[in-house]
Design an enzyme around this catalytic site. Structure first.
Site, mmCIF file in Angstrom:
data_model
loop_
_atom_site.group_PDB
_atom_site.id
_atom_site.type_symbol
_atom_site.label_atom_id
_atom_site.label_comp_id
_atom_site.label_asym_id
_atom_site.label_seq_id
_atom_site.Cartn_x
_atom_site.Cartn_y
_atom_site.Cartn_z
ATOM 1 N N ASN A 94 0.728 -1.243 -0.030
ATOM 2 C CA ASN A 94 0.020 0.033 0.150
ATOM 3 C C ASN A 94 1.071 1.249 0.016
ATOM 4 O O ASN A 94 1.975 1.247 0.408
ATOM 5 C CB ASN A 94 -1.020 -0.018 1.078
ATOM 6 C CG ASN A 94 -0.424 -0.599 2.287
ATOM 7 O OD1 ASN A 94 0.480 -1.340 2.336
ATOM 8 N ND2 ASN A 94 -0.802 -0.157 3.603
ATOM 9 N N ASN A 230 -7.048 6.818 -13.868
ATOM 10 C CA ASN A 230 -7.711 7.031 -12.781
ATOM 11 C C ASN A 230 -8.392 8.397 -12.482
ATOM 12 O O ASN A 230 -9.686 8.407 -12.336
ATOM 13 C CB ASN A 230 -7.100 6.563 -11.402
ATOM 14 C CG ASN A 230 -7.055 5.001 -11.266
ATOM 15 O OD1 ASN A 230 -7.958 4.398 -11.994
ATOM 16 N ND2 ASN A 230 -6.205 4.419 -10.378
ATOM 17 N N PHE A 232 -9.095 10.337 -15.149
ATOM 18 C CA PHE A 232 -10.075 10.799 -16.145
ATOM 19 C C PHE A 232 -11.525 9.973 -15.601
ATOM 20 O O PHE A 232 -12.642 10.408 -15.769
ATOM 21 C CB PHE A 232 -9.566 10.075 -17.493
ATOM 22 C CG PHE A 232 -9.047 11.081 -18.625
ATOM 23 C CD1 PHE A 232 -7.965 11.688 -18.134
ATOM 24 C CD2 PHE A 232 -9.474 11.457 -19.585
ATOM 25 C CE1 PHE A 232 -7.401 12.697 -18.836
ATOM 26 C CE2 PHE A 232 -8.945 12.130 -20.689
ATOM 27 C CZ PHE A 232 -7.880 12.863 -20.121
ATOM 28 N N CYS A 282 -8.118 4.290 -4.737
ATOM 29 C CA CYS A 282 -7.066 4.980 -5.825
ATOM 30 C C CYS A 282 -7.582 6.176 -6.087
ATOM 31 O O CYS A 282 -6.523 6.767 -6.360
ATOM 32 C CB CYS A 282 -7.349 3.847 -6.811
ATOM 33 S SG CYS A 282 -6.224 2.268 -6.638
ATOM 34 N N PHE A 344 -17.409 1.038 -0.512
ATOM 35 C CA PHE A 344 -17.340 2.108 -1.325
ATOM 36 C C PHE A 344 -17.966 1.801 -2.868
ATOM 37 O O PHE A 344 -18.266 2.599 -3.693
ATOM 38 C CB PHE A 344 -16.112 2.411 -1.629
ATOM 39 C CG PHE A 344 -15.267 1.853 -2.582
ATOM 40 C CD1 PHE A 344 -14.626 0.508 -2.081
ATOM 41 C CD2 PHE A 344 -15.002 2.028 -3.783
ATOM 42 C CE1 PHE A 344 -13.920 -0.232 -3.075
ATOM 43 C CE2 PHE A 344 -14.409 1.355 -4.712
ATOM 44 C CZ PHE A 344 -13.727 0.378 -4.400
ATOM 45 N N ARG A 352 -12.311 1.706 2.143
ATOM 46 C CA ARG A 352 -11.425 2.759 1.946
ATOM 47 C C ARG A 352 -12.024 3.929 0.969
ATOM 48 O O ARG A 352 -12.575 3.546 -0.012
ATOM 49 C CB ARG A 352 -10.186 2.155 1.217
ATOM 50 C CG ARG A 352 -9.425 1.368 2.443
ATOM 51 C CD ARG A 352 -8.113 0.917 1.724
ATOM 52 N NE ARG A 352 -8.117 -0.267 0.566
ATOM 53 C CZ ARG A 352 -7.349 -0.582 -0.047
ATOM 54 N NH1 ARG A 352 -6.171 -0.470 0.280
ATOM 55 N NH2 ARG A 352 -7.662 -1.308 -0.818
ATOM 56 N N ARG A 454 -28.064 6.200 -4.908
ATOM 57 C CA ARG A 454 -27.539 5.283 -6.163
ATOM 58 C C ARG A 454 -28.446 5.211 -7.433
ATOM 59 O O ARG A 454 -28.455 4.215 -8.050
ATOM 60 C CB ARG A 454 -27.164 3.854 -5.369
ATOM 61 C CG ARG A 454 -25.961 3.861 -4.565
ATOM 62 C CD ARG A 454 -24.765 4.012 -5.466
ATOM 63 N NE ARG A 454 -23.490 4.034 -4.663
ATOM 64 C CZ ARG A 454 -22.235 4.036 -5.142
ATOM 65 N NH1 ARG A 454 -22.185 3.972 -6.368
ATOM 66 N NH2 ARG A 454 -21.258 3.972 -4.176
#
Ligand code: UDX
Ligand code: UDX
Length: 477
Positions: A94, A230, A232, A282, A344, A352, A454
């Site tokens: 990590n 990532n 974009f 990320c 997530f 995370r 959502r």
């Protein structure tokens, strides 16, 4: 000289290292794959006989582990020994955002990567290809390279023969569909200088990926391409989320807008789903890395452009908690709110940077009592995420002792929604799409609200039970 690869070692048995190595072992039965980690508990979990108790949940992963573990896939804490045996070493540890010092809040902390490079430098024998798998700031390969180079001088003095090549081979897997992404990738990216080492790594992938999907670049392009991919993707989410706020003000519907713009083949339909904000390990980290890099190279306009994507995301998360409070007559103090979804995204137990954390913290801060449900997340993880030291004096001591400082966890959705003033959907888990709202409505305190962040619920079915309904990018009916 073509390098012969027999043994692979991966340092870091996490969300990236575990599934990636499992798929390599599955596709290349002639190779031995060793996954090592400093965390003994994590390795124990990877070796658990009960495949439902692996440390990470990914659809399809346990079947592969069952097939390969003990055959050519091994999990252990024998870091030195496995480095020594390896022809190729993947670094998959990590790289959290630095919390202090130069670049705090933006730059990645490379201490683990550096520690790994030092271990490799110390124990590797013969020629070893070192592969950066973790998402790393651009020019990290240079750091690894210089640590390995300095060990060469030392080795020469000690007459130990070892040589290294460093390659960048970023991971594009998306959690929840990691196995599918690994089995059938859009592309495999390999950055490096030494063509023999590039070929050796490429040959591993050629066992199941077609040659034309394997892209070869220089090392810096590969590192920057990963961050940019990532950035974009995250940018699209912030873009659509910003428009969802505008939809709510103007009467447009974000789902219709999304469909309309996504049908333009130049734009494409993916990553245009408005939600509670992007999470995951990320996106935020990689954009902040890009911001740091741009600032470092004296490009403030570029840095500000990308920082806007993260700022919009933060704003959007708080926007959702604020509007929940507003709809519940401006206060949630002493009200119970049911939270559906803490991971997530769906199909992972990873929390995370989950938007649920930010939104739950806001609601706790406002004095709400939260009843949380998630099909896969471990409640201990929620305790860590919501900070066990959280103090709020409005609860009675009885509530506090039975309910983790302001919240409780329920694996059963119906029990979770009992007696609450509002239900908030924050993760798009399949089971939330088939909830019996008739039943839930009966057990909620009226007037009651359902907030769908959502866009997965059938508004008619919810509203017909007498519940007030709000959907992101459309507003209340
Ligand atoms: C990945 C990428 O590698 C990271 O760059 C990206 O930003 C997030 O995704 P991930 O696999 O998700 O990381 O991280 P994590 O699940 O935390 O696993 C990392 C593992 O490395 C941990 O199990 C940790 O114990 C291990 N580790 C860390 C080591 O074995 N040695 C170290 O020196 C440091
Ligand atoms: C991401 C990248 O997709 C992957 O290529 C990279 O290697 C690691 O980072 P991941 O974070 O696992 O993968 O999941 P992803 O599917 O990209 O979702 C990230 C976040 O964006 C989630 O919170 C998700 O809910 C959100 N999202 C995604 C949206 O809000 N709308 C969308 O349309 C897509």
């Amino acid at each position: 000289m073509k390098y012969k690869i027999n043994n692979i070692c991966c340092i870091g048995a996490g969300y990236v290292g575990g599934p990636t190595m499992a798929v390599i072992a599955d596709k290349c039965p002639n190779l031995t794959v060793d996954v090592v980690d400093i965390n003994e508990e994590r390795i124990k979990q990877w070796n658990n006989k009960d495949l439902d108790r692996l440390p990470i949940f990914e659809p399809g992963l346990s079947e592969i582990v069952e097939r390969c573990r003990g055959r050519n896939l091994h999990f252990s804490n024998f870091i030195e020994e496995k480095i020594r045996n390896a022809d190729i070493i993947f670094i998959s540890v990590n790289t959290p955002t630095k919390t202090k010092g130069v670049g705090a809040g933006k730059a990645s902390d490379l201490k683990w990567v550096e520690a790994c490079a030092r271990q490799v430098a110390k124990y590797a024998i013969g020629h070893t290809i070192v592969v950066e798998k973790s998402t790393l700031p651009v020019r990290t390969a240079e750091v690894i390279r210089s640590i390995l180079d300095s060990s060469l001088k030392h080795n020469r003095k000690e007459n130990k023969s070892s040589t290294f090549d460093v390659l960048s081979n970023p991971e594009f897997l998306s959690e929840g569909s990691a196995i599918k992404d690994l089995n059938d990738p859009d592309r495999v990216l390999i950055g490096g200088e030494n063509t023999d080492s590039i070929e050796a790594l490429s040959d591993i992938y050629k066992n199941w990926v077609s040659k034309n999907k394997i892209l070869k670049t220089n090392v810096w392009s590969s590192e920057l391409a990963k961050l940019t991919s990532n950035a974009f993707l995250a940018q699209r989410i912030s873009s659509i989320n910003s428009i969802s706020a505008l939809c709510e003000k103007t009467g447009a519907d974000i789902r219709e807008v999304s469909r309309a713009i996504g049908s333009d083949s130049r734009i494409g339909s993916k990553f245009l789903e408005s939600g509670p904000g992007f999470g995951g390990s990320c996106f935020k980290k990689d954009i902040l890395n890009l911001v740091y890099l741009s600032e470092y190279f004296g490009l403030p306009e570029v840095a500000n452009f990308w920082e806007g994507v993260v700022k919009l995301n933060n704003w959007h998360q708080h926007r959702i908690s604020k509007l929940i409070v507003k709809r519940l007559f401006g206060t949630v103090s002493n009200k119970k709110i049911c939270i559906l979804g803490f991971s997530f995204k769906a199909d992972t137990n990873d929390t995370r940077e989950s938007s649920s954390i930010a939104i739950c913290k806001d609601l706790l801060e406002e004095g709400a009592f939260l009843k949380i449900n998630d099909p896969k997340v471990d409640p201990d993880q929620i305790t860590k995420d919501l900070d066990i030291n959280y103090q709020n004096d409005i609860y009675t001591s009885e509530q506090k002792s039975t309910a983790n400082e302001g919240w409780s966890f329920h694996r059963n959705i119906y029990e979770c929604a009992e007696d609450v003033d509002a239900v908030v959907v924050l993760t798009e888990w399949e089971e939330y799409k088939n909830i019996n709202w008739e039943l839930i409505s009966k057990s909620m305190r009226k007037p009651a609200w359902v907030f769908d962040a959502r866009s997965i619920l059938n508004s008619k079915k919810v509203s017909s039970t007498g519940l007030n309904f709000w959907r992101l990018g459309k507003g209340s009916k």
